[in-house]
Design a protein around this motif. Structure first.
Motif, mmCIF file in Angstrom:
data_model
loop_
_atom_site.group_PDB
_atom_site.id
_atom_site.type_symbol
_atom_site.label_atom_id
_atom_site.label_comp_id
_atom_site.label_asym_id
_atom_site.label_seq_id
_atom_site.Cartn_x
_atom_site.Cartn_y
_atom_site.Cartn_z
ATOM 1 N N ARG A 158 -73.825 50.300 -46.235
ATOM 2 C CA ARG A 158 -74.617 49.110 -45.629
ATOM 3 C C ARG A 158 -76.094 49.147 -45.889
ATOM 4 O O ARG A 158 -76.681 48.541 -46.523
ATOM 5 N N VAL A 159 -76.608 50.310 -45.417
ATOM 6 C CA VAL A 159 -78.127 50.291 -45.844
ATOM 7 C C VAL A 159 -78.370 50.710 -47.390
ATOM 8 O O VAL A 159 -79.570 50.257 -47.661
ATOM 9 N N ALA A 160 -77.517 51.141 -48.056
ATOM 10 C CA ALA A 160 -77.570 51.162 -49.655
ATOM 11 C C ALA A 160 -77.832 49.917 -50.186
ATOM 12 O O ALA A 160 -78.432 49.837 -50.901
ATOM 13 N N ALA A 161 -77.068 48.905 -49.520
ATOM 14 C CA ALA A 161 -77.034 47.487 -50.143
ATOM 15 C C ALA A 161 -78.118 46.558 -49.665
ATOM 16 O O ALA A 161 -78.676 45.920 -50.261
ATOM 17 N N ASP A 162 -78.288 46.756 -48.197
ATOM 18 C CA ASP A 162 -79.215 45.639 -47.495
ATOM 19 C C ASP A 162 -80.551 46.406 -47.216
ATOM 20 O O ASP A 162 -81.501 45.708 -46.700
ATOM 21 N N GLY A 163 -80.719 47.565 -47.111
ATOM 22 C CA GLY A 163 -81.725 48.283 -46.762
ATOM 23 C C GLY A 163 -81.686 48.708 -45.154
ATOM 24 O O GLY A 163 -80.931 47.970 -44.597
ATOM 25 N N GLY A 164 -82.683 49.235 -44.716
ATOM 26 C CA GLY A 164 -82.694 50.011 -43.234
ATOM 27 C C GLY A 164 -82.305 51.019 -43.026
ATOM 28 O O GLY A 164 -82.242 51.903 -43.807
ATOM 29 N N ALA A 165 -81.919 51.499 -41.720
ATOM 30 C CA ALA A 165 -81.548 52.744 -41.267
ATOM 31 C C ALA A 165 -80.710 52.652 -40.127
ATOM 32 O O ALA A 165 -80.666 51.655 -39.255
ATOM 33 N N ALA A 166 -79.644 53.624 -39.953
ATOM 34 C CA ALA A 166 -78.992 53.731 -38.702
ATOM 35 C C ALA A 166 -79.282 55.053 -38.102
ATOM 36 O O ALA A 166 -79.495 55.960 -38.649
ATOM 37 N N LEU A 167 -79.584 54.896 -36.633
ATOM 38 C CA LEU A 167 -79.911 56.190 -35.712
ATOM 39 C C LEU A 167 -78.478 56.420 -34.997
ATOM 40 O O LEU A 167 -78.320 55.677 -34.167
ATOM 41 N N LEU A 168 -77.992 57.568 -35.241
ATOM 42 C CA LEU A 168 -76.878 58.008 -34.514
ATOM 43 C C LEU A 168 -77.312 59.182 -33.564
ATOM 44 O O LEU A 168 -77.816 60.486 -33.979
ATOM 45 N N ILE A 169 -77.078 58.950 -32.484
ATOM 46 C CA ILE A 169 -77.566 60.039 -31.266
ATOM 47 C C ILE A 169 -76.361 60.339 -30.504
ATOM 48 O O ILE A 169 -75.564 59.798 -29.980
ATOM 49 N N ASP A 170 -76.164 62.045 -30.577
ATOM 50 C CA ASP A 170 -74.722 62.362 -29.706
ATOM 51 C C ASP A 170 -74.984 63.831 -29.855
ATOM 52 O O ASP A 170 -75.932 64.545 -30.304
ATOM 53 N N TYR A 171 -74.118 64.390 -28.900
ATOM 54 C CA TYR A 171 -73.918 65.913 -28.767
ATOM 55 C C TYR A 171 -72.984 66.461 -29.890
ATOM 56 O O TYR A 171 -72.011 65.645 -30.271
ATOM 57 N N GLY A 172 -73.381 67.594 -30.660
ATOM 58 C CA GLY A 172 -72.421 67.773 -31.862
ATOM 59 C C GLY A 172 -73.273 68.874 -32.832
ATOM 60 O O GLY A 172 -74.251 69.491 -32.341
ATOM 61 N N ARG A 173 -72.698 69.343 -33.708
ATOM 62 C CA ARG A 173 -73.308 70.345 -34.667
ATOM 63 C C ARG A 173 -73.948 69.522 -35.844
ATOM 64 O O ARG A 173 -73.776 68.623 -36.439
ATOM 65 N N ALA A 174 -75.094 70.375 -36.219
ATOM 66 C CA ALA A 174 -75.926 70.006 -37.322
ATOM 67 C C ALA A 174 -75.465 70.606 -38.574
ATOM 68 O O ALA A 174 -75.825 70.381 -39.766
ATOM 69 N N GLU A 175 -74.619 71.712 -38.405
ATOM 70 C CA GLU A 175 -74.049 72.557 -39.489
ATOM 71 C C GLU A 175 -72.607 72.651 -39.388
ATOM 72 O O GLU A 175 -72.052 72.650 -38.136
ATOM 73 N N PRO A 176 -71.595 72.870 -40.521
ATOM 74 C CA PRO A 176 -70.512 72.789 -40.468
ATOM 75 C C PRO A 176 -69.881 74.012 -39.365
ATOM 76 O O PRO A 176 -70.570 75.233 -39.512
ATOM 77 N N GLY A 177 -68.869 74.031 -38.773
ATOM 78 C CA GLY A 177 -68.509 75.128 -37.754
ATOM 79 C C GLY A 177 -66.974 75.012 -37.281
ATOM 80 O O GLY A 177 -66.536 74.002 -37.581
ATOM 81 N N PHE A 178 -66.632 75.728 -36.363
ATOM 82 C CA PHE A 178 -65.343 75.853 -35.701
ATOM 83 C C PHE A 178 -65.606 75.760 -34.425
ATOM 84 O O PHE A 178 -66.776 75.872 -33.718
ATOM 85 N N GLY A 179 -64.551 75.342 -33.523
ATOM 86 C CA GLY A 179 -64.634 75.413 -32.032
ATOM 87 C C GLY A 179 -63.792 74.260 -31.644
ATOM 88 O O GLY A 179 -63.695 72.945 -32.188
ATOM 89 N N ASP A 180 -63.134 74.468 -30.573
ATOM 90 C CA ASP A 180 -62.327 73.399 -29.937
ATOM 91 C C ASP A 180 -62.994 72.642 -28.813
ATOM 92 O O ASP A 180 -63.749 73.166 -27.697
ATOM 93 N N THR A 181 -63.804 71.490 -29.128
ATOM 94 C CA THR A 181 -64.656 70.641 -28.241
ATOM 95 C C THR A 181 -64.124 69.641 -27.546
ATOM 96 O O THR A 181 -64.780 68.750 -26.887
ATOM 97 N N LEU A 182 -62.882 69.319 -27.526
ATOM 98 C CA LEU A 182 -62.150 68.342 -26.754
ATOM 99 C C LEU A 182 -62.345 68.459 -25.184
ATOM 100 O O LEU A 182 -62.070 69.564 -24.751
ATOM 101 N N GLN A 183 -62.790 67.406 -24.679
ATOM 102 C CA GLN A 183 -63.068 67.351 -23.127
ATOM 103 C C GLN A 183 -62.631 66.231 -22.582
ATOM 104 O O GLN A 183 -62.692 65.253 -23.260
ATOM 105 N N ALA A 184 -62.540 66.127 -21.503
ATOM 106 C CA ALA A 184 -62.190 64.951 -20.682
ATOM 107 C C ALA A 184 -62.987 65.147 -19.297
ATOM 108 O O ALA A 184 -63.135 66.155 -18.720
ATOM 109 N N LEU A 185 -63.661 63.805 -19.081
ATOM 110 C CA LEU A 185 -64.639 63.894 -18.051
ATOM 111 C C LEU A 185 -64.189 62.790 -17.151
ATOM 112 O O LEU A 185 -63.983 61.673 -17.360
ATOM 113 N N ARG A 186 -64.290 63.122 -15.787
ATOM 114 C CA ARG A 186 -63.874 62.255 -14.631
ATOM 115 C C ARG A 186 -64.939 62.652 -13.526
ATOM 116 O O ARG A 186 -64.862 63.826 -13.035
ATOM 117 N N ARG A 187 -65.694 61.658 -13.142
ATOM 118 C CA ARG A 187 -66.458 61.817 -11.895
ATOM 119 C C ARG A 187 -67.613 63.057 -12.258
ATOM 120 O O ARG A 187 -67.716 63.631 -11.279
#
Length: 352
Positions: A220-249
C-alpha cells in the motif's frame, strides 16, 4: 453448547488443530469469540493498553502523524487509518493533537479498521460523526497517501508453534487428553525442512497473518506513499520462545481453560513483518517504545503537564515510567515504521 464443547467435538471428529486455528476461533468466532462478544479493556477489564495509561501516548502518536504529513509535503488528501482501534481513545487523542497542525485534519480522511461490533459501538461514542469504518484494510480506498497506526494489533494475529524435539521439529497442536479435556500435543510437520536449526526444547513461532499484514502495508505505501506505525510487544531480532498467553482480569490464565473468555496473544514478529513489507517495495525500521516516545518529545510533554497541574506530578511520573521504563513497557514494546522508500518518517531518521 459452549465454545469449549464445540471445539472438543470438532477435534474428536477431525483431529487436533494448530495453535493458530485455536487462536482465531477463540478471538473471532462470531458467536463465542472474545473480540466478537466480550472485549474488556481498561483497568476494570482484562488488559490495559498504552492509550488508556496516559493521554501522552496518543498525543505523541498525533505529533508523529502531523509531522509525517508535513514531511510528505502536506498532501491535500490523506488516509488517516487506525487498525484495531480499541475503544477509540487513541484516535481521539490523535485528532485532538492534530488540531495544532493547520490543515492536517482538513486533509485527513479518517478510517477505523475494526471487526468487533462491541468495540465499534464504543468508538462511535468517542469519535466524530465523519469517521468511517471498514472491516479490512482492503475496504479503505487507495489513491492517496496513507498514515496508519496499529497499537497492539499484531499480537492478536494467530501464530503456529513448532517445538524442536530430540528427533526433529514437530508442531504444537490443540487436541484432547484421555479425559476429553483440551490439551496441547505434538504432531509431525511437513514444514520441518523450512524451520531454523535449534536445540531440543526450543519453540519457534510463525505467524502467516502477521507477515500478510506486513506485505499488505508494504504494498500500500509503496503504491500510494505514506507510512504505517505498528506498536506492540515483541522481538526486534529473529528468535525462539513460547509467547502464547491468555489474559483475564489482568492475570495470566491457562490458554485452554476457557476458550473465548480471555484475550489470547503472541509476541509480534517484527523481523518477519518488516521483511514482508520490504519484499513489496517498502522500507522498514524498528525502535524501542522508549526511543520512539523520547524522540517524539514525551519528556517535554510530561513536564508541561506537571507545570499545568502540579498536584498531578506523581501520577504523571508513574504514567511516564509505565510507558518508557526499561522494566515496564519501554523495551519490551517496539515501534515499527513501514514507509514508502522516498522519505523517512519522524523519529526513524537514524535507523532507516
Amino acid at each position: 453448547m459452549s465454545l469449549r464443547d464445540r471445539l472438543a467435538a470438532q477435534i474428536a471428529a477431525t483431529g487436533p488443530i494448530s495453535v493458530a486455528q485455536y487462536m482465531a476461533v477463540c478471538l473471532h468466532d462470531p458467536d463465542f469469540g472474545y473480540y466478537a462478544t466480550r472485549p474488556a479493556l481498561g483497568e476494570g477489564g482484562d488488559f490495559i493498553t498504552a492509550p488508556l495509561i496516559s493521554q501522552m501516548f496518543g498525543e505523541m502518536i498525533g505529533v508523529w502523524a502531523a509531522s509525517a504529513w508535513e514531511l510528505m509535503g502536506r498532501p491535500q488528501a490523506l488516509r488517516l487509518v487506525e487498525m484495531g482501534p480499541g475503544d477509540g481513545t487513541l484516535m481521539s487523542d490523535i485528532l485532538r493533537t492534530g488540531r495544532h497542525a493547520p490543515g492536517f485534519l482538513e486533509a485527513s480522511d479518517v478510517w477505523l479498521v475494526e471487526t468487533s461490533e462491541p468495540l465499534r459501538d464504543l468508538q462511535r461514542e468517542r469519535l466524530p460523526e465523519d469517521v468511517r469504518w471498514a472491516k479490512s484494510l482492503d475496504e479503505v480506498p487507495g489513491g492517496a497517501p496513507l498514515l496508519l497506526v496499529a497499537n497492539e494489533l499484531l499480537d492478536c494475529l494467530p501464530a503456529r508453534q513448532f517445538v524442536r524435539t530430540p528427533i526433529g521439529w514437530a508442531e504444537q497442536v490443540v487436541g484432547l487428553d484421555a479425559h476429553g479435556a483440551l490439551a496441547f500435543g505434538l504432531s509431525p510437520t511437513p514444514a520441518a525442512g523450512l524451520l531454523p536449526d535449534a536445540a531440543p526444547g526450543q519453540v519457534y513461532e510463525q505467524s502467516a497473518a502477521q507477515a500478510a499484514l506486513g506485505a499488505d502495508l508494504g504494498r500500500r505505501v509503496a503504491a500510494d506513499g505514506g507510512a504505517a506505525l505498528l506498536i506492540d510487544y515483541g522481538r526486534a531480532e529473529p528468535g525462539f520462545g513460547d509467547t502464547l498467553q491468555a489474559l483475564r482480569r489482568h492475570e495470566k490464565v491457562d490458554p485452554l481453560a476457557a476458550p473465548g473468555e480471555a484475550d489470547l496473544t503472541v509476541h509480534a514478529d517484527f523481523p518477519a513483518v518488516s521483511a514482508a513489507a520490504m519484499a513489496q517495495g517498502a522500507e522498514a525500521a524498528i525502535l524501542t517504545q522508549t526511543a520512539f516516545l523520547a524522540r517524539m518529545g514525551i519528556g517535554e510533554r510530561a513536564e508541561a503537564l506537571v507545570r499545568a497541574a502540579p498536584e498531578r506530578s506523581a501520577r504523571i511520573g508513574r504514567q511516564l515510567t509505565r510507558l518508557i521504563g526499561a522494566d515496564e513497557m519501554g523495551e519490551l514494546f517496539k515501534v515499527c515504521a513501514i514507509h514508502s522508500p522516498d522519505w523517512t518518517p519522524p523519529a526513524f531518521e537514524e535507523t532507516a
